[in-house]
Scaffold this active site. Structure first.
Site, mmCIF file in Angstrom:
data_model
loop_
_atom_site.group_PDB
_atom_site.id
_atom_site.type_symbol
_atom_site.label_atom_id
_atom_site.label_comp_id
_atom_site.label_asym_id
_atom_site.label_seq_id
_atom_site.Cartn_x
_atom_site.Cartn_y
_atom_site.Cartn_z
ATOM 1 N N GLY A 29 0.842 -1.187 0.000
ATOM 2 C CA GLY A 29 0.000 0.000 0.000
ATOM 3 C C GLY A 29 0.875 1.233 0.000
ATOM 4 O O GLY A 29 1.799 1.326 0.787
ATOM 5 N N GLY A 66 0.499 5.197 0.325
ATOM 6 C CA GLY A 66 -0.530 6.196 0.635
ATOM 7 C C GLY A 66 0.033 7.562 0.883
ATOM 8 O O GLY A 66 1.194 7.841 0.577
ATOM 9 N N LYS A 67 -0.810 8.405 1.439
ATOM 10 C CA LYS A 67 -0.405 9.776 1.727
ATOM 11 C C LYS A 67 0.520 9.825 2.930
ATOM 12 O O LYS A 67 1.446 10.594 2.969
ATOM 13 C CB LYS A 67 -1.635 10.638 2.043
ATOM 14 N N LYS A 79 5.676 -0.805 7.831
ATOM 15 C CA LYS A 79 5.024 0.480 7.555
ATOM 16 C C LYS A 79 6.013 1.621 7.733
ATOM 17 O O LYS A 79 6.536 1.831 8.821
ATOM 18 C CB LYS A 79 3.841 0.644 8.513
ATOM 19 N N GLY A 108 2.525 -8.137 12.058
ATOM 20 C CA GLY A 108 2.179 -9.345 11.330
ATOM 21 C C GLY A 108 1.448 -8.986 10.040
ATOM 22 O O GLY A 108 0.694 -8.016 10.013
ATOM 23 N N GLY A 118 -6.579 -9.216 3.341
ATOM 24 C CA GLY A 118 -7.932 -8.694 3.301
ATOM 25 C C GLY A 118 -8.008 -7.401 2.526
ATOM 26 O O GLY A 118 -7.030 -6.981 1.914
ATOM 27 N N ASP A 167 -9.282 7.665 14.693
ATOM 28 C CA ASP A 167 -9.344 7.940 13.245
ATOM 29 C C ASP A 167 -10.066 6.798 12.542
ATOM 30 O O ASP A 167 -9.699 6.372 11.464
ATOM 31 C CB ASP A 167 -7.923 8.098 12.686
HETATM 32 N N1 ATP Z 1 -0.240 -5.513 8.688
HETATM 33 C C1 ATP Z 1 -0.612 -5.315 7.414
HETATM 34 N N2 ATP Z 1 -0.610 -6.338 6.526
HETATM 35 C C2 ATP Z 1 -0.991 -6.132 5.242
HETATM 36 N N3 ATP Z 1 -1.377 -4.958 4.732
HETATM 37 C C3 ATP Z 1 -1.387 -3.896 5.552
HETATM 38 C C4 ATP Z 1 -1.012 -4.012 6.934
HETATM 39 N N4 ATP Z 1 -1.130 -2.796 7.500
HETATM 40 C C5 ATP Z 1 -1.559 -1.971 6.521
HETATM 41 N N5 ATP Z 1 -1.719 -2.613 5.339
HETATM 42 C C6 ATP Z 1 -2.168 -2.037 4.038
HETATM 43 O O1 ATP Z 1 -1.730 -0.707 3.904
HETATM 44 C C7 ATP Z 1 -2.818 0.227 3.879
HETATM 45 C C8 ATP Z 1 -2.501 1.489 4.684
HETATM 46 O O2 ATP Z 1 -2.211 1.144 6.037
HETATM 47 P P1 ATP Z 1 -2.538 2.123 7.234
HETATM 48 O O3 ATP Z 1 -3.984 2.472 7.202
HETATM 49 O O4 ATP Z 1 -1.993 1.516 8.470
HETATM 50 O O5 ATP Z 1 -1.651 3.385 6.875
HETATM 51 P P2 ATP Z 1 -2.071 4.916 6.597
HETATM 52 O O6 ATP Z 1 -1.268 5.736 7.502
HETATM 53 O O7 ATP Z 1 -3.543 5.086 6.584
HETATM 54 O O8 ATP Z 1 -1.528 5.105 5.171
HETATM 55 P P3 ATP Z 1 -2.292 5.733 3.959
HETATM 56 O O9 ATP Z 1 -1.820 7.121 3.908
HETATM 57 O O10 ATP Z 1 -1.797 4.842 2.876
HETATM 58 O O11 ATP Z 1 -3.767 5.599 4.171
HETATM 59 C C9 ATP Z 1 -3.997 -0.573 4.448
HETATM 60 O O12 ATP Z 1 -5.210 -0.136 3.965
HETATM 61 C C10 ATP Z 1 -3.681 -1.978 3.994
HETATM 62 O O13 ATP Z 1 -4.117 -2.161 2.675
#
Ligand code: ATP
Ligand code: MG
Length: 286
Positions: A101, A103-104, A122, A183, A187, A222
């Site tokens: 993923g 993202g922002k 992450k 982990g 999904g 959030d």
């Molecule tokens: N433990 C994990 N295993 C697999 N995929 C993950 C996991 N954690 C996060 N992701 C994927 O990464 C995406 C973004 O994760 P998260 O919501 O924790 O970060 P965020 O700070 O919201 O980043 P964003 O700016 O991308 O929204 C999730 O929607 C998911 O698809």
């Protein structure tokens, strides 16, 4: 897309890491580390400093400032590399994989541990704006992004340790600097799931988890359809916790209300399920 720090991980030498760590230490004092301070900060002969800085610059781990900012600063991939290197040294990670993923506020990659467990890594990017250069993303760091991003990783790890496994969340494994290892989960974000056959029990299950974490003293802060994952077997997971607050927070009631409201609104909009916000909130106990 691969992460710069992953791409070059094996080309980087120990001395490069040492120099990068020296720059990191100085980065808390200077946004741009002045050229004339380098020889004090870095424990290498002058010629070597130049040679190493040149390498780091070519790897795009540091940036050389000109005019007003004559000096150096570490770029986000430089911090990524320091964190990855230390996670490898600590035997948390062994090999890196692909992007899960982008993202922002964070980039998430998969990786494996020395025990061959699959994990998610992450990389927090709070306060970074990026531009796309050719196919690559290039970050323009704002001063302070690394401190905000480190804090996010530490806070998220802290809360996962408190609530896992009572609340359905990814397993906390480690954090280093701005990087959090959990982990790997499978999904889809609730928002992206095309259809849910039985939405009511899914909503109930989300609310049960929100209540469970409240009982443990934690409010997500959030919550939305973007931070709920639906596993292939239909179970739910709640992710993305860096902005959590304790139930003793002065605005706890408002935070909880906002979290619950955002979930109820989504189920009303998408599945025409009507639940009264006040009634649901009454079910929460500390
Ligand atoms: N433990 C994990 N295993 C697999 N995929 C993950 C996991 N954690 C996060 N992701 C994927 O990464 C995406 C973004 O994760 P998260 O919501 O924790 O970060 P965020 O700070 O919201 O980043 P964003 O700016 O991308 O929204 C999730 O929607 C998911 O698809
Ligand atoms: Mg998110």
């Amino acid at each position: 897309m691969t992460l710069k720090a992953i791409e070059i991980f094996h080309d980087v030498e120990e001395k490069d890491i040492e120099l990068l760590s020296d720059l990191e230490e100085a980065a808390s004092r200077f946004e741009w580390i002045p050229e004339d301070r380098l020889s004090k900060i870095i424990d290498l002969p002058e010629q070597d400093i130049e040679y190493r800085l040149d390498r780091l610059n070519k790897f795009e781990l540091v940036e050389r400032g000109i005019a007003k900012y004559r000096g150096y600063r570490i770029l986000p991939p430089g911090f990524d590399l320091l964190a990855l290197n230390s996670l490898v040294q600590r035997d948390v990670l062994e090999a890196f994989g692909i992007a899960l993923g982008i993202g922002k506020e964070a980039d998430i990659y998969d990786a494996i541990t020395p025990e061959e467990k699959r994990v998610a890594v992450k990389f927090n990017r709070l306060g970074l704006t990026f531009t796309r250069l050719k196919e690559k993303r290039s970050y323009r760091p704002k001063h302070g992004w690394i401190d905000a991003s480190k804090k996010a990783a530490r806070r998220e790890f802290e809360v996962l340790e408190k609530i896992y496994p009572d609340v359905e969340v990814p397993e906390p494994i480690a954090f280093d600097r701005h990087v959090l290892v959990t982990g790997l989960i499978e999904g889809e974000e609730l928002e992206e799931v095309a259809e849910i056959d039985y939405p009511e029990p899914v909503l109930d299950e989300i609310l049960r988890n929100v209540k469970e974490s409240y009982k443990l003293g934690i409010i997500h802060g959030d919550l939305s359809e973007h931070n709920v994952i639906i596993k292939p077997n239909g179970e739910v997971l709640i992710i993305d916790w860096p902005q959590w607050e304790p139930v003793t927070h002065p605005e706890a009631d408002d935070l909880l209300r906002r979290d619950v409201k955002s979930i109820l609104s989504f189920f009303r909009r998408k599945f025409q399920i009507e639940r009264e916000l006040e009634t649901v909130l009454e079910e929460f106990e500390k």
